[in-house]
Design a protein around this motif. Structure first.
Motif, mmCIF file in Angstrom:
data_model
loop_
_atom_site.group_PDB
_atom_site.id
_atom_site.type_symbol
_atom_site.label_atom_id
_atom_site.label_comp_id
_atom_site.label_asym_id
_atom_site.label_seq_id
_atom_site.Cartn_x
_atom_site.Cartn_y
_atom_site.Cartn_z
ATOM 1 N N GLY A 195 0.791 -1.214 0.000
ATOM 2 C CA GLY A 195 0.000 0.000 0.000
ATOM 3 C C GLY A 195 0.824 1.265 0.000
ATOM 4 O O GLY A 195 2.046 1.253 -0.203
ATOM 5 N N ASP A 196 0.130 2.356 0.241
ATOM 6 C CA ASP A 196 0.726 3.686 0.283
ATOM 7 C C ASP A 196 1.029 4.014 1.738
ATOM 8 O O ASP A 196 0.129 4.337 2.511
ATOM 9 N N PHE A 197 2.304 3.925 2.105
ATOM 10 C CA PHE A 197 2.705 4.173 3.487
ATOM 11 C C PHE A 197 3.105 5.631 3.720
ATOM 12 O O PHE A 197 3.377 6.012 4.850
ATOM 13 N N ASN A 198 3.161 6.419 2.643
ATOM 14 C CA ASN A 198 3.491 7.838 2.752
ATOM 15 C C ASN A 198 4.725 8.068 3.625
ATOM 16 O O ASN A 198 4.774 9.029 4.405
ATOM 17 N N GLU A 213 15.297 -0.354 -3.181
ATOM 18 C CA GLU A 213 14.049 0.388 -3.368
ATOM 19 C C GLU A 213 14.050 1.151 -4.701
ATOM 20 O O GLU A 213 15.098 1.483 -5.248
ATOM 21 N N LEU A 214 12.872 1.406 -5.202
ATOM 22 C CA LEU A 214 12.718 2.179 -6.420
ATOM 23 C C LEU A 214 13.099 3.636 -6.171
ATOM 24 O O LEU A 214 12.938 4.144 -5.056
ATOM 25 N N PRO A 215 13.582 4.339 -7.195
ATOM 26 C CA PRO A 215 13.893 5.764 -7.004
ATOM 27 C C PRO A 215 12.659 6.560 -6.604
ATOM 28 O O PRO A 215 12.741 7.511 -5.830
ATOM 29 N N GLY A 247 5.918 18.993 -6.268
ATOM 30 C CA GLY A 247 6.577 19.328 -5.008
ATOM 31 C C GLY A 247 7.318 18.194 -4.330
ATOM 32 O O GLY A 247 7.999 18.413 -3.324
ATOM 33 N N PHE A 248 7.190 16.973 -4.870
ATOM 34 C CA PHE A 248 7.833 15.826 -4.213
ATOM 35 C C PHE A 248 8.028 14.681 -5.198
ATOM 36 O O PHE A 248 7.190 14.434 -6.066
ATOM 37 N N GLU A 249 9.141 13.977 -5.045
ATOM 38 C CA GLU A 249 9.332 12.709 -5.738
ATOM 39 C C GLU A 249 10.140 11.782 -4.840
ATOM 40 O O GLU A 249 11.115 12.192 -4.218
ATOM 41 N N GLY A 250 9.679 10.557 -4.724
ATOM 42 C CA GLY A 250 10.371 9.604 -3.870
ATOM 43 C C GLY A 250 9.577 8.325 -3.716
ATOM 44 O O GLY A 250 8.458 8.194 -4.224
ATOM 45 N N ALA A 251 10.150 7.365 -3.012
ATOM 46 C CA ALA A 251 9.500 6.076 -2.771
ATOM 47 C C ALA A 251 8.712 6.147 -1.473
ATOM 48 O O ALA A 251 9.284 6.397 -0.406
ATOM 49 N N ILE A 252 7.394 5.941 -1.564
ATOM 50 C CA ILE A 252 6.542 5.930 -0.372
ATOM 51 C C ILE A 252 5.559 4.759 -0.392
ATOM 52 O O ILE A 252 4.816 4.557 0.556
ATOM 53 N N ASP A 253 5.556 3.979 -1.484
ATOM 54 C CA ASP A 253 4.669 2.822 -1.626
ATOM 55 C C ASP A 253 5.521 1.553 -1.598
ATOM 56 O O ASP A 253 6.563 1.492 -2.262
ATOM 57 N N TYR A 254 5.062 0.538 -0.863
ATOM 58 C CA TYR A 254 5.880 -0.662 -0.688
ATOM 59 C C TYR A 254 5.033 -1.922 -0.697
ATOM 60 O O TYR A 254 3.823 -1.892 -0.438
ATOM 61 N N PHE A 267 2.552 11.293 -10.852
ATOM 62 C CA PHE A 267 2.505 9.832 -10.801
ATOM 63 C C PHE A 267 2.438 9.423 -9.342
ATOM 64 O O PHE A 267 3.193 9.966 -8.527
ATOM 65 N N PRO A 268 1.547 8.507 -8.933
ATOM 66 C CA PRO A 268 0.624 7.723 -9.762
ATOM 67 C C PRO A 268 -0.499 8.568 -10.355
ATOM 68 O O PRO A 268 -0.749 9.691 -9.912
ATOM 69 N N ASN A 269 -1.165 7.989 -11.356
ATOM 70 C CA ASN A 269 -2.240 8.695 -12.031
ATOM 71 C C ASN A 269 -3.328 7.701 -12.417
ATOM 72 O O ASN A 269 -3.316 6.545 -11.970
ATOM 73 N N ALA A 270 -4.262 8.131 -13.228
ATOM 74 C CA ALA A 270 -5.389 7.268 -13.600
ATOM 75 C C ALA A 270 -4.965 6.018 -14.343
ATOM 76 O O ALA A 270 -5.633 4.976 -14.271
ATOM 77 N N HIS A 271 -3.844 6.094 -15.036
ATOM 78 C CA HIS A 271 -3.360 4.932 -15.808
ATOM 79 C C HIS A 271 -2.510 3.998 -14.956
ATOM 80 O O HIS A 271 -2.443 2.803 -15.219
ATOM 81 N N PHE A 272 -1.841 4.546 -13.942
ATOM 82 C CA PHE A 272 -0.972 3.758 -13.076
ATOM 83 C C PHE A 272 -1.269 4.099 -11.618
ATOM 84 O O PHE A 272 -0.590 4.931 -11.015
ATOM 85 N N PRO A 273 -2.312 3.480 -11.040
ATOM 86 C CA PRO A 273 -2.659 3.763 -9.639
ATOM 87 C C PRO A 273 -1.611 3.214 -8.689
ATOM 88 O O PRO A 273 -0.823 2.337 -9.040
ATOM 89 N N SER A 274 -1.613 3.741 -7.457
ATOM 90 C CA SER A 274 -0.559 3.371 -6.498
ATOM 91 C C SER A 274 -0.892 2.106 -5.738
ATOM 92 O O SER A 274 -0.030 1.275 -5.496
ATOM 93 N N GLU A 275 -2.153 1.947 -5.288
ATOM 94 C CA GLU A 275 -2.438 0.773 -4.465
ATOM 95 C C GLU A 275 -3.766 0.149 -4.847
ATOM 96 O O GLU A 275 -4.584 0.728 -5.486
#
Length: 237
Positions: A131-134, A185-187, A194-201, A229-237
């Motif tokens: 899931g999305d652990f933020n 981990e993924l980049p 405003g943000f880019e990083g790995a928060i989903d695992y 990203f994520p977006n409608a084509h590539f959801p996060s969880e």
């Protein structure tokens, strides 16, 4: 022609973190009321049983609070998530196995009989928590999930008080590992202005499961053409 189901859903439970917190009488601190119980994040856990081998699996999908100013809340929510999943594994281990296919078909004495439960130890039931652990890889949330422990005075508690969580620290013995830890981990799993990083695992129990394949990182050329990203084509969880 549809493919046969590999796993049957035995039970599904919704874990509401504010309700779990409400049930912890020993932890009803002011911070628990004001910071944790006011958030409506949840997790959904499914108890699954293989249709061919009867092996059991717990799969949970969680969404943890997003705000970086509430990293203590993220940690408390994840601590409660692990406690609830451990309870579910204990309950699932006591569930009787499903009746054999030949049950009631006139078989001889003893035909198809199974023990009440093949799981004497709940830790033998595999678990996947995704899931999305933020939370980024250097956070207390990641430390707790990967290492199994977080000190009571960890800076991510931010001096807030959460009963025995902040008196004794956090501990679990699930033996979890992030699926992508094999490559460090993924980049990124989240990309915004405003943000880019790995928060989903995807976390899994190493004593019962193993990673065989992984998807690669998000294509950089694709990222240059989208707003986020994520977006409608590539959801996060």
């Amino acid at each position: 022609m549809t493919a046969p189901r590999r796993y049957a859903l035995i039970e599904r439970q919704v874990i509401e973190f504010n309700q779990v917190a409400l049930g912890k009488a020993e932890m009803r601190t002011e911070d628990m009321f004001n910071r944790v119980m006011s958030k409506d994040n949840i997790s959904v856990a499914c108890l699954l049983e293989s249709t061919t081998t009867d092996s059991r699996l717990v799969v949970a999908n969680a969404h943890i609070h997003w705000d970086p100013l509430y990293r203590d809340v993220k940690l408390v929510q994840v601590a409660m998530l692990i406690e609830e999943i451990e309870k579910l594994r204990e309950q699932f281990a006591r569930f009787p196995p499903k009746p054999p296919k030949d049950c009631g078909n006139g078989g001889g004495a003893g035909v198809g009989k199974r023990p009440f439960s093949r799981y004497q130890d709940p830790s033998h039931i595999a678990a996947i928590i995704c899931g999305d652990f933020n939370s980024v890889p250097h956070s207390a949330v990641y430390e707790f999930l990967s290492e199994g422990t977080v000190a009571a005075d960890h800076e991510d508690f931010m001096t807030h008080q959460y009963g025995h969580y902040t008196n004794r620290g956090l501990y679990h013995k699930m033996g979890l590992k992030s699926a992508y830890a094999h490559i460090g981990e993924l980049p990124l799993t989240n990309y915004t202005p405003g943000f880019e990083g790995a928060i989903d695992y995807i976390w899994y129990t190493t004593s019962t499961l193993a990673v065989t394949e992984l998807l690669g990182e998000v294509d950089k050329q694709y990222l240059s053409r989208v707003v986020g990203f994520p977006n409608a084509h590539f959801p996060s969880e």
